[in-house]
Design a protein around this motif. Structure first.
Motif, PDB file in Angstrom:
ATOM      1  N   ILE A  37     -44.276 -60.813  24.794  1.00 18.14           N
ATOM      2  CA  ILE A  37     -44.476 -60.634  23.348  1.00 18.14           C
ATOM      3  C   ILE A  37     -44.796 -59.179  23.027  1.00 18.14           C
ATOM      4  N   TYR A  38     -45.639 -58.545  23.835  1.00 12.46           N
ATOM      5  CA  TYR A  38     -46.001 -57.143  23.596  1.00 12.46           C
ATOM      6  C   TYR A  38     -44.763 -56.240  23.662  1.00 12.46           C
ATOM      7  N   PHE A  39     -43.940 -56.392  24.691  1.00 14.30           N
ATOM      8  CA  PHE A  39     -42.767 -55.534  24.822  1.00 14.30           C
ATOM      9  C   PHE A  39     -41.731 -55.811  23.737  1.00 14.30           C
ATOM     10  N   GLN A  40     -41.614 -57.050  23.266  1.00 13.35           N
ATOM     11  CA  GLN A  40     -40.715 -57.333  22.150  1.00 13.35           C
ATOM     12  C   GLN A  40     -41.201 -56.646  20.882  1.00 13.35           C
ATOM     13  N   GLU A  41     -42.501 -56.719  20.607  1.00  9.24           N
ATOM     14  CA  GLU A  41     -43.054 -56.072  19.417  1.00  9.24           C
ATOM     15  C   GLU A  41     -42.876 -54.560  19.482  1.00  9.24           C
ATOM     16  N   THR A  42     -43.082 -53.980  20.652  1.00  7.10           N
ATOM     17  CA  THR A  42     -42.927 -52.540  20.811  1.00  7.10           C
ATOM     18  C   THR A  42     -41.484 -52.111  20.569  1.00  7.10           C
ATOM     19  N   SER A  43     -40.534 -52.851  21.118  1.00  8.82           N
ATOM     20  CA  SER A  43     -39.133 -52.478  20.915  1.00  8.82           C
ATOM     21  C   SER A  43     -38.720 -52.678  19.456  1.00  8.82           C
ATOM     22  N   LEU A  44     -39.246 -53.699  18.784  1.00  7.71           N
ATOM     23  CA  LEU A  44     -38.946 -53.899  17.361  1.00  7.71           C
ATOM     24  C   LEU A  44     -39.522 -52.761  16.523  1.00  7.71           C
ATOM     25  N   ARG A  45     -40.727 -52.313  16.849  1.00 13.21           N
ATOM     26  CA  ARG A  45     -41.355 -51.220  16.112  1.00 13.21           C
ATOM     27  C   ARG A  45     -40.561 -49.926  16.306  1.00 13.21           C
ATOM     28  N   ASP A  46     -40.126 -49.665  17.532  1.00 16.36           N
ATOM     29  CA  ASP A  46     -39.332 -48.464  17.786  1.00 16.36           C
ATOM     30  C   ASP A  46     -38.001 -48.521  17.053  1.00 16.36           C
ATOM     31  N   ALA A  47     -37.352 -49.675  17.045  1.00 20.70           N
ATOM     32  CA  ALA A  47     -36.082 -49.833  16.331  1.00 20.70           C
ATOM     33  C   ALA A  47     -36.283 -49.664  14.832  1.00 20.70           C
ATOM     34  N   ARG A  48     -37.359 -50.206  14.294  1.00 17.70           N
ATOM     35  CA  ARG A  48     -37.644 -50.065  12.860  1.00 17.70           C
ATOM     36  C   ARG A  48     -37.846 -48.603  12.498  1.00 17.70           C
ATOM     37  N   ASP A  49     -38.616 -47.872  13.320  1.00 16.71           N
ATOM     38  CA  ASP A  49     -38.848 -46.460  13.042  1.00 16.71           C
ATOM     39  C   ASP A  49     -37.552 -45.660  13.086  1.00 16.71           C
ATOM     40  N   GLU A  50     -36.703 -45.943  14.056  1.00 20.91           N
ATOM     41  CA  GLU A  50     -35.440 -45.217  14.174  1.00 20.91           C
ATOM     42  C   GLU A  50     -34.517 -45.515  12.993  1.00 20.91           C
ATOM     43  N   ILE A  51     -34.462 -46.767  12.557  1.00 21.76           N
ATOM     44  CA  ILE A  51     -33.627 -47.131  11.399  1.00 21.76           C
ATOM     45  C   ILE A  51     -34.152 -46.461  10.132  1.00 21.76           C
ATOM     46  N   GLU A  52     -35.465 -46.491   9.926  1.00 21.91           N
ATOM     47  CA  GLU A  52     -36.036 -45.841   8.744  1.00 21.91           C
ATOM     48  C   GLU A  52     -35.763 -44.343   8.756  1.00 21.91           C
ATOM     49  N   ALA A 115     -41.622 -44.320   5.560  1.00 22.08           N
ATOM     50  CA  ALA A 115     -42.972 -44.854   5.771  1.00 22.08           C
ATOM     51  C   ALA A 115     -43.353 -44.750   7.248  1.00 22.08           C
ATOM     52  N   HIS A 116     -44.581 -45.108   7.541  1.00 22.08           N
ATOM     53  CA  HIS A 116     -45.093 -45.187   8.918  1.00 22.08           C
ATOM     54  C   HIS A 116     -45.079 -43.829   9.615  1.00 22.08           C
ATOM     55  N   ILE A 117     -45.663 -42.809   8.969  1.00 23.23           N
ATOM     56  CA  ILE A 117     -45.764 -41.504   9.608  1.00 23.23           C
ATOM     57  C   ILE A 117     -47.235 -41.123   9.757  1.00 23.23           C
ATOM     58  N   LYS A 118     -47.519 -40.265  10.723  1.00 23.04           N
ATOM     59  CA  LYS A 118     -48.872 -39.733  10.905  1.00 23.04           C
ATOM     60  C   LYS A 118     -49.006 -38.366  10.250  1.00 23.04           C
ATOM     61  N   TRP A 119     -47.961 -37.543  10.416  1.00 23.35           N
ATOM     62  CA  TRP A 119     -48.016 -36.160   9.952  1.00 23.35           C
ATOM     63  C   TRP A 119     -46.600 -35.682   9.674  1.00 23.35           C
ATOM     64  N   ILE A 134     -44.202 -36.636  12.682  1.00 26.92           N
ATOM     65  CA  ILE A 134     -44.749 -37.400  13.801  1.00 26.92           C
ATOM     66  C   ILE A 134     -44.923 -38.828  13.304  1.00 26.92           C
ATOM     67  N   MET A 135     -44.190 -39.738  13.934  1.00 27.38           N
ATOM     68  CA  MET A 135     -44.214 -41.140  13.527  1.00 27.38           C
ATOM     69  C   MET A 135     -45.518 -41.802  13.987  1.00 27.38           C
ATOM     70  N   GLN A 136     -45.793 -43.004  13.490  1.00 24.22           N
ATOM     71  CA  GLN A 136     -47.003 -43.743  13.887  1.00 24.22           C
ATOM     72  C   GLN A 136     -47.043 -44.006  15.387  1.00 24.22           C
ATOM     73  N   THR A 137     -45.879 -44.114  16.014  1.00 19.43           N
ATOM     74  CA  THR A 137     -45.826 -44.368  17.454  1.00 19.43           C
ATOM     75  C   THR A 137     -46.111 -43.113  18.264  1.00 19.43           C
ATOM     76  N   GLY A 138     -46.205 -41.952  17.602  1.00 17.38           N
ATOM     77  CA  GLY A 138     -46.457 -40.697  18.289  1.00 17.38           C
ATOM     78  C   GLY A 138     -45.198 -39.906  18.579  1.00 17.38           C
ATOM     79  N   GLU A 139     -44.035 -40.471  18.275  1.00 11.81           N
ATOM     80  CA  GLU A 139     -42.771 -39.793  18.519  1.00 11.81           C
ATOM     81  C   GLU A 139     -42.573 -38.680  17.496  1.00 11.81           C
ATOM     82  N   LYS A 140     -42.181 -37.501  17.978  1.00  9.39           N
ATOM     83  CA  LYS A 140     -41.958 -36.350  17.101  1.00  9.39           C
ATOM     84  C   LYS A 140     -40.470 -36.256  16.773  1.00  9.39           C
ATOM     85  N   LYS A 141     -40.170 -36.165  15.476  1.00 10.98           N
ATOM     86  CA  LYS A 141     -38.782 -36.063  15.023  1.00 10.98           C
ATOM     87  C   LYS A 141     -38.643 -34.784  14.208  1.00 10.98           C
TER      88      LYS A 141
END
Length: 149
Positions: A37-52, A115-119, A134-141
């Motif tokens: 469940i944890y890894f499914q949620e993580t991959s869904l969150r990453d996919a959502r951030d990339e789509i947004e 949405a879902h950004i830190k900075w 910098i997204m909520q997941t910590g990924e820098k774009k």
């Protein structure tokens, strides 16, 4: 003679060991389900951030194609697009807020475009507008846009 009551020299029964093995197997199953469940949620969150992010970039490109001039305000927190192709030379503002980037029009109306950004910060150097997020997941774009005036 009862099988479960037979003790070895240390006072340990076969029934006790079977009970512990069953508990261990149940806990292992539970841990496996939690990890899945944890890894499914993580991959869904990453996919959502990339789509947004991709939708935001595509939406922002539309304003660059139509913009007559671009300026920065508030130390890189707001970028202003002037659109002469609109009915009345419309001004569009992309403003970085606490957890999102919002678009506003000079004619009124606000909408969240990322949405879902830190900075985040806009920078304008030598005809190139650079957005660092910098997204909520910590990924820098980082995305650069060519400014044509």
């Amino acid at each position: 003679m009862y099988f479960g009551q037979r003790l070895n020299q240390r006072g340990y029964t076969l029934l006790n060991s079977l009970f512990q093995v069953i508990i261990f197997m149940l806990m292992a199953q539970l841990l496996l389900m939690i990890l899945i469940i944890y890894f499914q949620e993580t991959s869904l969150r990453d996919a959502r951030d990339e789509i947004e992010w991709q939708l935001f970039v595509a939406d922002t490109n539309i304003y660059f194609e139509r913009a007559h001039s671009i300026t920065l305000k508030d130390g890189g927190k707001t970028v202003v697009f002037w659109d002469p192709l609109g009915k009345k030379s419309v001004e569009y503002l992309f403003t970085i807020r606490e957890l999102h980037i919002a678009k506003a029009s000079g004619n009124g109306g606000h909408e969240i475009v990322l949405a879902h950004i830190k900075w985040a910060k806009f920078e304008l150097n030598d005809g190139v507008l650079t957005l660092t997020v910098i997204m909520q997941t910590g990924e820098k774009k980082i995305r650069s846009f060519a400014v044509v005036t």
